[in-house]
Motif scaffolding. Structure first.
Motif, PDB file in Angstrom:
ATOM      1  N   ALA A  75       0.837  -1.204   0.000  1.00 61.09           N
ATOM      2  CA  ALA A  75       0.000   0.000   0.000  1.00 61.09           C
ATOM      3  C   ALA A  75       0.871   1.251   0.000  1.00 61.09           C
ATOM      4  O   ALA A  75       2.000   1.243   0.508  1.00 61.09           O
ATOM      5  N   ALA A  76       0.336   2.327  -0.561  1.00 58.55           N
ATOM      6  CA  ALA A  76       1.072   3.587  -0.615  1.00 58.55           C
ATOM      7  C   ALA A  76       1.395   4.104   0.783  1.00 58.55           C
ATOM      8  O   ALA A  76       2.382   4.818   0.977  1.00 58.55           O
ATOM      9  N   SER A  77       0.579   3.758   1.764  1.00 61.26           N
ATOM     10  CA  SER A  77       0.817   4.217   3.131  1.00 61.26           C
ATOM     11  C   SER A  77       2.128   3.688   3.697  1.00 61.26           C
ATOM     12  O   SER A  77       2.630   4.208   4.698  1.00 61.26           O
ATOM     13  N   GLU A  78       2.701   2.653   3.066  1.00 65.97           N
ATOM     14  CA  GLU A  78       3.961   2.081   3.525  1.00 65.97           C
ATOM     15  C   GLU A  78       5.189   2.732   2.887  1.00 65.97           C
ATOM     16  O   GLU A  78       6.322   2.325   3.165  1.00 65.97           O
ATOM     17  N   ILE A  79       4.974   3.723   2.034  1.00 61.42           N
ATOM     18  CA  ILE A  79       6.103   4.445   1.444  1.00 61.42           C
ATOM     19  C   ILE A  79       6.825   5.236   2.528  1.00 61.42           C
ATOM     20  O   ILE A  79       6.193   5.875   3.376  1.00 61.42           O
ATOM     21  N   ASP A  80       8.145   5.224   2.505  1.00 61.56           N
ATOM     22  CA  ASP A  80       8.964   5.987   3.446  1.00 61.56           C
ATOM     23  C   ASP A  80       8.623   7.475   3.325  1.00 61.56           C
ATOM     24  O   ASP A  80       8.681   8.044   2.224  1.00 61.56           O
ATOM     25  N   PRO A  81       8.266   8.142   4.418  1.00 57.13           N
ATOM     26  CA  PRO A  81       7.935   9.580   4.350  1.00 57.13           C
ATOM     27  C   PRO A  81       9.087  10.438   3.837  1.00 57.13           C
ATOM     28  O   PRO A  81       8.857  11.562   3.377  1.00 57.13           O
ATOM     29  N   ALA A  82      10.335   9.911   3.894  1.00 56.23           N
ATOM     30  CA  ALA A  82      11.486  10.669   3.404  1.00 56.23           C
ATOM     31  C   ALA A  82      11.685  10.534   1.902  1.00 56.23           C
ATOM     32  O   ALA A  82      12.618  11.116   1.342  1.00 56.23           O
ATOM     33  N   THR A  83      10.828   9.797   1.227  1.00 56.09           N
ATOM     34  CA  THR A  83      10.945   9.585  -0.216  1.00 56.09           C
ATOM     35  C   THR A  83      10.909  10.926  -0.953  1.00 56.09           C
ATOM     36  O   THR A  83      10.087  11.801  -0.651  1.00 56.09           O
TER      37      THR A  83
END
Length: 282
Positions: A75-83
């Motif tokens: 899911a997109a919610s698992e993308i690293d916020p620092a991306t």
């Protein structure tokens, strides 16, 4: 460590985009829903890296080392916020892409660039539905991504100049070249490429020559690396039909798909991915 990148969609294009960013040293998160789809994405990336390593195209790195930089999530919610960059590479459906962009924007920081790999859909239309339109841009990669040398950078009216500069920098980092174009139906490459492909299909339909001869004429006469019919097989006849329909609606009847193209898609002859298109890929 290089900045984290994310790719939403792990099909042929998404896997190729993940491949080139991982090969350039970036940690890459690939988003794909469903365990079977996630496994398919992993397999495509691993296979592509293995082939690249055999050709010596990974700059001396081994495939396993590059693959270790890639993680596939659900899911997109698992993308690293620092991306710093997310590239969506989901199927060519406006509402699907808008929903993906909304999910991505909820997961990343305010300075993250959000790019669409669309080959024909309006970047202005996607940006208009975004929370931060200034960070939306088109990054149109070409298939196969690792071997292609071009990325078409498509700017919406709201795209910030700094976003364009950052994208151009990433393209250079991948060892590719960019063309920057204003958002317009079909951009530059799809508009020209589809028109050539449709005329080649009409020639085949009219019996002017066989597929191999039409392709060879463009390869040898105009130094195209691949003829328009073989290229259509590689892209997918269904994809080319959908783009042609969109361009017909926006640019006029000169983009009307030939009956032969419609018939082949109706029979499931979609090109390399189905085993048969204008050529036999079985």
């Amino acid at each position: 460590m290089s900045e984290p990148i994310a790719v939403v969609g792990g099909g042929r294009m998404g896997a190729g985009i993940a491949h080139v960013f991982a090969a350039a040293g970036h940690p890459v998160t690939v988003v794909e829903a469903g365990e079977a789809a996630r496994q398919g994405a992993r397999d495509r990336i691993a296979s592509g890296l293995a082939r690249a390593a055999e050709r010596g195209a990974l700059g001396g790195a081994d495939a396993d080392t590059v693959l270790s930089r890639v993680v596939v999530v659900g899911a997109a919610s698992e993308i690293d916020p620092a991306t710093v960059l997310v590239v969506e590479a989901v199927p060519e459906a406006v509402e699907l892409k808008r929903s993906v962009i909304a999910a991505v924007e909820a997961a990343v920081g305010p300075d993250c660039v959000v790019a669409s790999n669309t080959s024909s859909l309006s970047i202005n239309g996607l940006a208009a539905a975004a929370a931060v339109p200034a960070r939306i841009v088109g990054m149109h990669f070409f298939n196969p991504v690792p071997a292609s040398s071009l990325v078409e950078v498509v700017t919406a009216d709201a795209t910030a100049p700094g976003v364009v500069r950052r994208v151009v920098g990433w393209v250079a980092e991948l060892g590719k070249s960019e063309v920057v174009v204003r958002d317009s139906p079909g951009f530059a490459t799809s508009r020209l490429g589809v028109l050539l492909g449709l005329e080649a299909i009409r020639m085949l339909e009219e019996g002017v020559a066989d597929a191999a001869s039409i392709d060879r004429a463009m390869e040898l006469g105009y130094r195209h690396p691949m003829g328009p019919l073989r290229s259509t097989d590689l892209v997918g006849l269904d994809v080319r039909l959908a783009i042609a329909e969109h361009l017909r609606e926006t640019l006029g009847e000169r983009f009307t798909p030939p009956r032969l193209l419609r018939d082949k898609v109706a029979r499931g002859e979609l090109g390399r991915k189905s085993g048969r298109g204008f050529y036999d890929w079985s």
